[in-house]
Design an enzyme around this catalytic site. Sequence first.
Site, mmCIF file in Angstrom:
data_model
loop_
_atom_site.group_PDB
_atom_site.id
_atom_site.type_symbol
_atom_site.label_atom_id
_atom_site.label_comp_id
_atom_site.label_asym_id
_atom_site.label_seq_id
_atom_site.Cartn_x
_atom_site.Cartn_y
_atom_site.Cartn_z
ATOM 1 N N LYS A 10 122.526 -70.073 11.532
ATOM 2 C CA LYS A 10 121.906 -70.597 10.302
ATOM 3 C C LYS A 10 122.543 -69.950 9.087
ATOM 4 O O LYS A 10 123.070 -68.829 9.159
ATOM 5 C CB LYS A 10 120.394 -70.380 10.283
ATOM 6 N N PRO A 98 128.611 -64.792 14.851
ATOM 7 C CA PRO A 98 128.863 -63.390 14.498
ATOM 8 C C PRO A 98 127.607 -62.528 14.660
ATOM 9 O O PRO A 98 126.500 -62.972 14.335
ATOM 10 C CB PRO A 98 129.283 -63.471 13.027
ATOM 11 N N VAL A 99 127.781 -61.310 15.160
ATOM 12 C CA VAL A 99 126.655 -60.402 15.403
ATOM 13 C C VAL A 99 126.364 -59.596 14.135
ATOM 14 O O VAL A 99 127.288 -59.144 13.459
ATOM 15 C CB VAL A 99 126.988 -59.452 16.581
ATOM 16 N N GLY A 101 125.504 -60.526 11.315
ATOM 17 C CA GLY A 101 126.316 -61.121 10.248
ATOM 18 C C GLY A 101 125.519 -61.894 9.219
ATOM 19 O O GLY A 101 126.092 -62.467 8.301
ATOM 20 N N GLY A 102 124.193 -61.955 9.377
ATOM 21 C CA GLY A 102 123.409 -62.752 8.440
ATOM 22 C C GLY A 102 123.398 -64.226 8.806
ATOM 23 O O GLY A 102 123.097 -65.083 7.977
ATOM 24 N N MET A 103 123.709 -64.544 10.080
ATOM 25 C CA MET A 103 123.703 -65.938 10.522
ATOM 26 C C MET A 103 122.703 -66.173 11.647
ATOM 27 O O MET A 103 122.759 -67.185 12.353
ATOM 28 C CB MET A 103 125.104 -66.369 10.964
ATOM 29 N N ALA A 104 121.800 -65.225 11.845
ATOM 30 C CA ALA A 104 120.694 -65.386 12.801
ATOM 31 C C ALA A 104 121.178 -65.553 14.238
ATOM 32 O O ALA A 104 120.584 -66.307 15.011
ATOM 33 C CB ALA A 104 119.780 -66.544 12.391
ATOM 34 N N GLY A 106 121.091 -63.337 16.744
ATOM 35 C CA GLY A 106 120.056 -62.833 17.645
ATOM 36 C C GLY A 106 118.861 -63.777 17.672
ATOM 37 O O GLY A 106 118.265 -64.018 18.729
ATOM 38 N N SER A 107 118.538 -64.339 16.520
ATOM 39 C CA SER A 107 117.405 -65.270 16.447
ATOM 40 C C SER A 107 117.697 -66.536 17.238
ATOM 41 O O SER A 107 116.815 -67.087 17.906
ATOM 42 C CB SER A 107 117.113 -65.629 14.988
ATOM 43 N N ASP A 140 113.065 -65.377 11.200
ATOM 44 C CA ASP A 140 113.821 -66.639 11.150
ATOM 45 C C ASP A 140 113.968 -67.308 12.520
ATOM 46 O O ASP A 140 114.710 -68.271 12.657
ATOM 47 C CB ASP A 140 115.175 -66.473 10.434
#
Length: 299
Positions: A10, A98-99, A101-104, A106-107, A140
């Site tokens: 995201k 990306p880990v 990275g602000g792209m969720a 893990g979520s 998120d």
Amino acid sequence: MSITVRAAAKINLHLGVGRAREDGFHPLDTVYQAIGIHDDLTLTAADDLGVTTHVAAHIDPAAVPDGPDNIVLRAARLLAGHAGVPATGAFEVRKDIPVAGGMAGGSADAAAALVAYDRLRDLHTSDDDLLALAAELGSDIPFSLVGGTARGTGRGEQVTPVEDLHSWWWVAVPTTEGLSTPAVYAHFDRLRPDAPVVPASAEPVLAALATGEPLRLARALHNDLQEPAIDLRPELGDLIALGEAEGALRGMVSGSGPTVVFLCDSADGARATAASLTGAGHGVVLTATGPVAGAHVVA
Ligand code: C5P
């Protein structure tokens, strides 16, 4: 017996952040968009509970948390507890997002784990219950279930889908070393002690989305975590300037960073910007469109 679920990265087209609440979380008015960078999660029936992770070449395997705190295992334990069944199963995650990275990323994995566990075990969990469990796991994660484009309020966990009939072209540039989300929010608190209680409204981005015009959306993009992220990592500001000089309509930090995303005017524009950034020495440059679907079964 196994099932594979795909979940998307995201980005936040708008991330309005208000002053921290008493529980420490920040009130948000945000617009999420799921874009075409995916993790795939396969769950196979097993006697024990475990997870193995395979990462794409651009991801440092050491950056992926393992052990019992892995978000996939937490998701499985939470849903199993809710349904009153033992938490067992072998999870295999293929990571492209990306880990840290602000792209969720893990979520996305947590959302995929909830869907896979529910389907493989025939739990028939209601959508409302799945969303509530997702919110318990992270702010998120409900969005990772829903996908598409959606407005997020509360601490980001209250998600309302937004009609978004267009396709938007993005170039994403991850950075080798992740940034911790709590650290970026804490730096926001230091830089903005006067932050308003009510976060900046997402309305301008919603209006721009409805026009379908990339330039209008580019002008409306907004992220209150960009300033603290750049203050912690000044090179992100240079990267944004470079991408914008190389033809992107607008660059911004994705969520809490450090991934930077660029909105481009077309597929050709995205390819040209990506090629320029690669030429300038950025080793990993990903191109994707959004919106795409939330966590869904693919096999
Ligand atoms: O909800 P999640 O576990 O993703 O949040 C991680 C951290 O990010 C929180 O512990 C908090 O420090 C910060 N956060 C916040 N306000 C939000 C969402 C996250 O301060 N709305």
